[in-house]
Design a protein around this motif. Structure first.
Motif, mmCIF file in Angstrom:
data_model
loop_
_atom_site.group_PDB
_atom_site.id
_atom_site.type_symbol
_atom_site.label_atom_id
_atom_site.label_comp_id
_atom_site.label_asym_id
_atom_site.label_seq_id
_atom_site.Cartn_x
_atom_site.Cartn_y
_atom_site.Cartn_z
ATOM 1 N N LYS A 401 0.881 -1.167 0.000
ATOM 2 C CA LYS A 401 0.000 0.000 0.000
ATOM 3 C C LYS A 401 0.911 1.207 0.000
ATOM 4 O O LYS A 401 1.686 1.393 0.945
ATOM 5 N N SER A 409 -4.651 -6.193 8.479
ATOM 6 C CA SER A 409 -5.854 -5.651 7.812
ATOM 7 C C SER A 409 -6.288 -4.341 8.424
ATOM 8 O O SER A 409 -7.017 -3.551 7.821
ATOM 9 N N GLY A 410 -5.777 -4.107 9.592
ATOM 10 C CA GLY A 410 -6.142 -2.847 10.252
ATOM 11 C C GLY A 410 -5.513 -1.648 9.590
ATOM 12 O O GLY A 410 -5.907 -0.512 9.850
ATOM 13 N N GLU A 411 -4.510 -1.895 8.738
ATOM 14 C CA GLU A 411 -3.855 -0.795 8.050
ATOM 15 C C GLU A 411 -4.666 -0.334 6.810
ATOM 16 O O GLU A 411 -4.315 0.663 6.182
ATOM 17 N N LEU A 412 -5.720 -1.122 6.392
ATOM 18 C CA LEU A 412 -6.462 -0.874 5.151
ATOM 19 C C LEU A 412 -7.843 -0.294 5.427
ATOM 20 O O LEU A 412 -8.440 -0.588 6.460
ATOM 21 N N THR A 413 -8.291 0.469 4.487
ATOM 22 C CA THR A 413 -9.677 0.999 4.500
ATOM 23 C C THR A 413 -10.287 0.765 3.121
ATOM 24 O O THR A 413 -9.568 0.535 2.123
ATOM 25 N N VAL A 414 -11.597 0.782 2.998
ATOM 26 C CA VAL A 414 -12.311 0.589 1.721
ATOM 27 C C VAL A 414 -11.915 1.714 0.763
ATOM 28 O O VAL A 414 -11.869 2.879 1.147
ATOM 29 N N ASP A 416 -8.874 1.758 -0.705
ATOM 30 C CA ASP A 416 -7.419 1.816 -0.839
ATOM 31 C C ASP A 416 -6.990 1.045 -2.070
ATOM 32 O O ASP A 416 -7.541 -0.011 -2.408
ATOM 33 N N VAL A 431 -9.649 -1.960 -2.573
ATOM 34 C CA VAL A 431 -10.377 -2.612 -1.460
ATOM 35 C C VAL A 431 -11.812 -2.169 -1.538
ATOM 36 O O VAL A 431 -12.131 -0.972 -1.443
ATOM 37 N N SER A 432 -12.723 -3.142 -1.798
ATOM 38 C CA SER A 432 -14.139 -2.823 -1.896
ATOM 39 C C SER A 432 -14.910 -3.169 -0.648
ATOM 40 O O SER A 432 -15.991 -2.650 -0.400
ATOM 41 N N GLU A 433 -14.356 -4.049 0.092
ATOM 42 C CA GLU A 433 -15.058 -4.475 1.305
ATOM 43 C C GLU A 433 -14.024 -4.966 2.315
ATOM 44 O O GLU A 433 -13.030 -5.566 1.961
ATOM 45 N N LYS A 434 -14.265 -4.743 3.575
ATOM 46 C CA LYS A 434 -13.360 -5.148 4.653
ATOM 47 C C LYS A 434 -14.148 -5.870 5.728
ATOM 48 O O LYS A 434 -15.165 -5.344 6.197
#
Length: 435
Positions: A401, A409-414, A416, A431-434
């Motif tokens: 990223k 996964s905590g580093e990602l947001t929808v 990204d 990223v479409s869904e988390k």
């Protein structure tokens, strides 16, 4: 007043009356309590008779045996009886009754019957001696050790006796300056009460026995008839068993009492006892002076010997030190002269070893290089195996990223944008869904 007589006239009348009343000779039984002889050969005795129960003297009379008679009856009596003609024996004598104007009444001995032998006094003495020996105490006091320096003396005597005064004067005023500590324990030295008095003195001394070295019993002489207490069984037993040495000086050199026999030391008179004690002190003084002279001589000789020894030792040390220094100087000189050659030899020897040492150093360097190369090769392999390319070829992928690896996964947001690296390329995704 015509009837007044002078003393000599009266004594002459008594003398005539006695001759008229006693014109004959008489056989008389009596005990000899004193026997003494004079220079001309006369013998003077004292006859006594004692009460059979109390033992007290109930009669006493002087007796004379003139020389011509004594020369006959003495050897006759001693040959027949087997004992000396002395005090303490009971005799039967034939006597005339006489009276002297100066000396008074007396008995003149004309003959003797030897069959009438040992009297009560001698028999009692023999019985007492036998009893003491049978009890095993006759020699007890003699076995005690009299201190070499006998200074603390318990004295049994009459306080008013001349013998006591002579004894103390001789001790305390001796010319040597010896120190004595006589302590008087007064006692009656004759008469019916003398035995109890002397025993009482012994008891008093016993209470303070640790303060004394010896007991001295002294008396200033007197007639044999007055010395009966010293043949007492009770006194002899007390003296024999006493815890301190007993010294006697009863003052009668013609007879030896039972007390004298059991005592540690018997002297004739009080002054003889004092002389005995002084002589022991003189012996100790002589011994001490001899010891002092011996020690001084030995010390002087030792000092002289040690002085010689130190002088010899000093001389020896001086010579030894000089020799040692000379030897060391010689050693230094030899070493100094040999040092250049020794140094050259060492250098030559070390130079011979240089090629060998160079070879050893080269081998050591090569070995170290090989070892370090092996370490580098191993590190290279570890790095190569740990590289991302190697990991990706194993089927793993790396998600990035913004150019950084995503670890959680905590580093990602929808929304990204992510890049996934694979062994053979990249994949871009959103990223479409988390979940």
């Amino acid at each position: 007043m015509n009837d007044i007589l002078s003393l000599v006239e009266l004594n002459n009348l008594i003398k005539l009356a006695l001759r008229e009343c006693f014109p004959d000779s008489y056989w008389v039984r009596a005990e000899l309590s004193e026997v003494r002889t004079s220079g001309p050969g006369h013998c003077y005795v004292e006859f006594v008779e004692k009460d059979s129960r109390s033992g007290n003297i109930i009669a006493k009379m002087r007796g004379n045996i003139w020389a011509n008679t004594f020369r006959v009856i003495k050897p006759y009596f001693e040959e027949e009886t087997g004992q000396p003609f002395t005090s303490g024996i009971k005799v039967m004598v034939k006597v005339n009754v006489d009276f002297h104007e100066v000396y008074g009444p007396s008995l003149t001995v004309l003959d003797i019957d030897p069959s009438y032998t040992v009297g009560d006094m001698m028999r009692q003495r023999l019985e007492i001696i036998k009893r003491l020996k049978e009890e095993g105490i006759f020699e007890n006091n003699k076995a005690l050790e009299l201190p070499d320096v006998t200074q603390r003396i318990a004295v049994i005597s009459s306080a008013t006796a001349a013998g006591f005064g002579d004894f103390t004067d001789q001790l305390l005023k001796n010319s040597h300056g010896f120190v004595f500590y006589p302590k008087l324990f007064p006692a009656l030295m004759q008469g019916a009460q003398s035995e109890a008095s002397i025993l009482s003195a012994f008891s008093k001394i016993e209470k303070y026995r640790e303060h004394f070295d010896a007991v001295v019993i002294i008396r200033g002489g007197g007639a044999v008839s007055e010395l009966g207490c010293f043949d007492s069984y009770a006194i002899a037993k007390r003296a024999a068993e006493f815890s301190l040495p007993v010294i006697t000086g009863i003052g009668h050199d013609r007879d030896e009492s039972v007390l004298d026999m059991v005592a540690h030391t018997r002297m004739k008179t009080p002054t003889a006892v004092a002389e005995f004690l002084l002589s022991r002190m003189e012996e100790q003084e002589d011994d001490l002076l001899s010891a002092q002279d011996f020690i001084l001589n030995k010390a002087s000789q030792r000092i002289l010997n040690e002085t010689y020894r130190l002088q010899n030792l000093s001389h020896y040390l001086s010579l030894s030190t000089s020799r040692h220094l000379q030897n060391e100087h010689l050693k230094l000189n030899r070493f100094e002269s040999q040092l250049p050659l020794f140094t050259q030899n060492v250098l030559t020897l070390q130079q011979k070893h240089l090629p060998e040492l160079e070879q050893q150093i080269a081998l050591a360097i090569n070995r170290r290089i090989e070892k370090e190369q092996q370490k580098l090769h191993l590190a290279e392999q570890i790095i190569r195996l740990s590289s991302p390319e190697t990991i990706l070829k194993k089927g793993y992928s790396i998600t990035l990223k913004e150019g950084k690896a995503v670890r959680s996964s905590g580093e990602l947001t929808v929304g990204d944008a992510l890049t996934t690296l694979l062994a053979d390329g990249e994949i871009t995704s959103i990223v479409s869904e988390k979940s």
